[in-house]
Design an enzyme around this catalytic site. Structure first.
Site, PDB file in Angstrom:
ATOM      1  N   LEU A  34     -12.245 -12.391 -26.014  1.00  0.00           N
ATOM      2  CA  LEU A  34     -11.674 -11.090 -26.573  1.00  0.00           C
ATOM      3  C   LEU A  34     -10.440 -10.551 -25.550  1.00  0.00           C
ATOM      4  O   LEU A  34     -10.624 -10.360 -24.431  1.00  0.00           O
ATOM      5  CB  LEU A  34     -12.658  -9.935 -26.348  1.00  0.00           C
ATOM      6  CG  LEU A  34     -13.943  -9.969 -27.515  1.00  0.00           C
ATOM      7  CD1 LEU A  34     -14.989  -8.843 -27.212  1.00  0.00           C
ATOM      8  CD2 LEU A  34     -12.980  -9.750 -29.016  1.00  0.00           C
ATOM      9  N   ARG A  55     -44.792   0.566 -28.906  1.00  0.00           N
ATOM     10  CA  ARG A  55     -45.134   0.818 -27.585  1.00  0.00           C
ATOM     11  C   ARG A  55     -44.079   1.722 -26.788  1.00  0.00           C
ATOM     12  O   ARG A  55     -44.565   2.665 -25.938  1.00  0.00           O
ATOM     13  CB  ARG A  55     -45.453  -0.591 -26.586  1.00  0.00           C
ATOM     14  CG  ARG A  55     -46.535  -1.291 -27.075  1.00  0.00           C
ATOM     15  CD  ARG A  55     -47.851  -0.265 -27.196  1.00  0.00           C
ATOM     16  NE  ARG A  55     -49.056  -1.226 -27.254  1.00  0.00           N
ATOM     17  CZ  ARG A  55     -49.590  -1.311 -28.381  1.00  0.00           C
ATOM     18  NH1 ARG A  55     -49.156  -0.581 -29.506  1.00  0.00           N
ATOM     19  NH2 ARG A  55     -50.895  -2.096 -28.819  1.00  0.00           N
ATOM     20  N   ASP A  73     -17.659 -12.569 -16.193  1.00  0.00           N
ATOM     21  CA  ASP A  73     -17.968 -13.160 -14.653  1.00  0.00           C
ATOM     22  C   ASP A  73     -16.346 -13.179 -13.739  1.00  0.00           C
ATOM     23  O   ASP A  73     -16.390 -13.941 -12.939  1.00  0.00           O
ATOM     24  CB  ASP A  73     -18.481 -14.604 -14.750  1.00  0.00           C
ATOM     25  CG  ASP A  73     -17.650 -15.673 -15.636  1.00  0.00           C
ATOM     26  OD1 ASP A  73     -16.406 -15.064 -16.111  1.00  0.00           O
ATOM     27  OD2 ASP A  73     -17.906 -16.735 -15.679  1.00  0.00           O
ATOM     28  N   ASN A  74     -15.508 -12.588 -14.433  1.00  0.00           N
ATOM     29  CA  ASN A  74     -14.163 -12.566 -13.594  1.00  0.00           C
ATOM     30  C   ASN A  74     -13.507 -11.140 -13.722  1.00  0.00           C
ATOM     31  O   ASN A  74     -13.657 -10.366 -14.676  1.00  0.00           O
ATOM     32  CB  ASN A  74     -13.282 -13.608 -14.397  1.00  0.00           C
ATOM     33  CG  ASN A  74     -12.993 -13.321 -15.560  1.00  0.00           C
ATOM     34  OD1 ASN A  74     -12.063 -12.646 -16.002  1.00  0.00           O
ATOM     35  ND2 ASN A  74     -13.720 -13.708 -16.771  1.00  0.00           N
ATOM     36  N   ALA A 118     -10.328 -10.107 -14.379  1.00  0.00           N
ATOM     37  CA  ALA A 118      -9.429  -9.956 -15.224  1.00  0.00           C
ATOM     38  C   ALA A 118     -10.156  -9.306 -16.319  1.00  0.00           C
ATOM     39  O   ALA A 118      -9.566  -8.472 -16.920  1.00  0.00           O
ATOM     40  CB  ALA A 118      -8.806 -11.237 -15.566  1.00  0.00           C
ATOM     41  N   CYS A 152      -7.499   5.752 -15.681  1.00  0.00           N
ATOM     42  CA  CYS A 152      -8.046   6.933 -15.874  1.00  0.00           C
ATOM     43  C   CYS A 152      -7.378   8.350 -15.324  1.00  0.00           C
ATOM     44  O   CYS A 152      -7.898   9.381 -15.497  1.00  0.00           O
ATOM     45  CB  CYS A 152      -9.627   7.059 -15.860  1.00  0.00           C
ATOM     46  SG  CYS A 152      -9.896   7.202 -14.061  1.00  0.00           S
ATOM     47  N   LYS A 162     -22.055 -20.284 -26.980  1.00  0.00           N
ATOM     48  CA  LYS A 162     -23.237 -19.372 -26.330  1.00  0.00           C
ATOM     49  C   LYS A 162     -23.111 -18.397 -27.114  1.00  0.00           C
ATOM     50  O   LYS A 162     -24.523 -17.809 -27.575  1.00  0.00           O
ATOM     51  CB  LYS A 162     -22.630 -19.034 -25.060  1.00  0.00           C
ATOM     52  CG  LYS A 162     -22.753 -19.698 -23.690  1.00  0.00           C
ATOM     53  CD  LYS A 162     -22.399 -19.121 -22.599  1.00  0.00           C
ATOM     54  CE  LYS A 162     -22.490 -20.155 -21.538  1.00  0.00           C
ATOM     55  NZ  LYS A 162     -22.086 -19.583 -19.882  1.00  0.00           N
ATOM     56  N   GLY A 178     -25.458 -15.112 -17.273  1.00  0.00           N
ATOM     57  CA  GLY A 178     -26.853 -14.618 -16.299  1.00  0.00           C
ATOM     58  C   GLY A 178     -27.023 -13.107 -16.598  1.00  0.00           C
ATOM     59  O   GLY A 178     -28.284 -12.789 -16.487  1.00  0.00           O
ATOM     60  N   CYS A 218     -20.157 -16.942  -8.309  1.00  0.00           N
ATOM     61  CA  CYS A 218     -21.417 -17.857  -8.544  1.00  0.00           C
ATOM     62  C   CYS A 218     -20.971 -19.479  -8.684  1.00  0.00           C
ATOM     63  O   CYS A 218     -21.751 -20.240  -8.114  1.00  0.00           O
ATOM     64  CB  CYS A 218     -22.105 -17.416  -9.715  1.00  0.00           C
ATOM     65  SG  CYS A 218     -21.120 -17.730 -11.325  1.00  0.00           S
TER      66      CYS A 218
END
Length: 249
Positions: A108, A12, A128-129, A131, A245, A84, A39, A185
């Site tokens: 990591l 498809r 989710d953070n 740092a 950068c 997870k 999530g 969250c």
């Protein structure tokens, strides 16, 4: 080359005029690092595996908690208290055994993060953070890798695509303060489809870039309001004072 099983499985998307067998072969050869399998990472990983991305590196050092199940669609109630990353690998291979999935169950950081980013073609920051987001951003800029960052809280979400040579800056240009924000969250909640929407769009941009199609979101910040279904776009500008950068050629 694509075998008969791959042609049938991906038929498809192979029918798309902008896609075709050459794009599918690029996906088959691609390596994507997903940092965070919550999530955001759950739908992103599912769509990347389903589309035929050759190798997925799945990084998350958490175990599944019952509070995750409201939005982290990779997992089931029977999976509670298991890693997870290992669960994600199992589910993605069940979905598409033609892909390779590598579970990274340790956090990591440092050299491990540098190696993981260097070994990927594209990095999805689904963490989710702050740092972790800043560390992943730095590793991507150092390695010249494309970063697709997503976040969501409450009814709101953000999507950011950053590509070398970072003419429009990086995550640190946008958010120079590395302090963790109070609203997340855990403290404010999040509606599952909101975070799912952002994770799905991370996968969409990754697939386009890997297939050789341009991302119109490169160098832009997209802001989503789930209450009104409205989107806003902001053009990013590199900060000459950015220590990540600012000196990039």
């Amino acid at each position: 080359m694509l075998n008969d099983a791959a042609f049938m499985r991906y038929s498809r998307q192979l029918m798309l005029e902008e896609f075709g067998p050459q794009a599918q072969e690029k996906l088959q050869a691609a390596k994507v690092l997903i940092v965070g399998l919550g999530g955001l990472g759950s739908p992103a990983a599912l769509y990347l595996a389903a589309a035929g991305v050759g190798t997925l590196f799945l990084a998350d050092d958490d175990q599944l908690h019952i509070t995750n199940l409201q939005r982290q669609i990779l997992y089931r109630t029977a999976d509670l208290d298991q890693p997870k990353a290992a669960l994600a690998k199992r589910e993605l291979l069940r979905l598409n055994p033609l892909c390779e999935a590598v579970a990274i169950t340790e956090r990591l950081a440092g050299e491990a993060l540098t190696r993981a980013v260097s070994g990927a073609d594209i990095v999805l920051d689904c963490s989710d953070n702050m740092a972790t987001r800043h560390a992943v951003n730095k590793a991507c800029v150092d390695a010249g890798k494309t970063l697709i960052s997503g976040s969501a809280v409450g009814f709101s979400g953000q999507l950011l695509v950053i590509e070398a040579p970072y003419a429009h800056g990086c995550y640190a240009c946008l958010y120079p303060d590395q302090e963790t924000v109070q609203r997340n969250c855990r403290t404010s909640g999040v509606l599952g489809p909101v975070v799912g929407t952002l994770g799905t769009l991370q996968a969409l941009e990754a697939l386009k870039i890997l297939a050789g199609l341009p991302s119109v979101l490169s160098g832009k910040l997209r802001l989503f309001d789930g209450k009104t279904q409205n989107w806003r776009s902001l053009q990013l500008t590199r900060s000459s004072a950015c220590v990540i950068c600012g000196g990039y050629a």
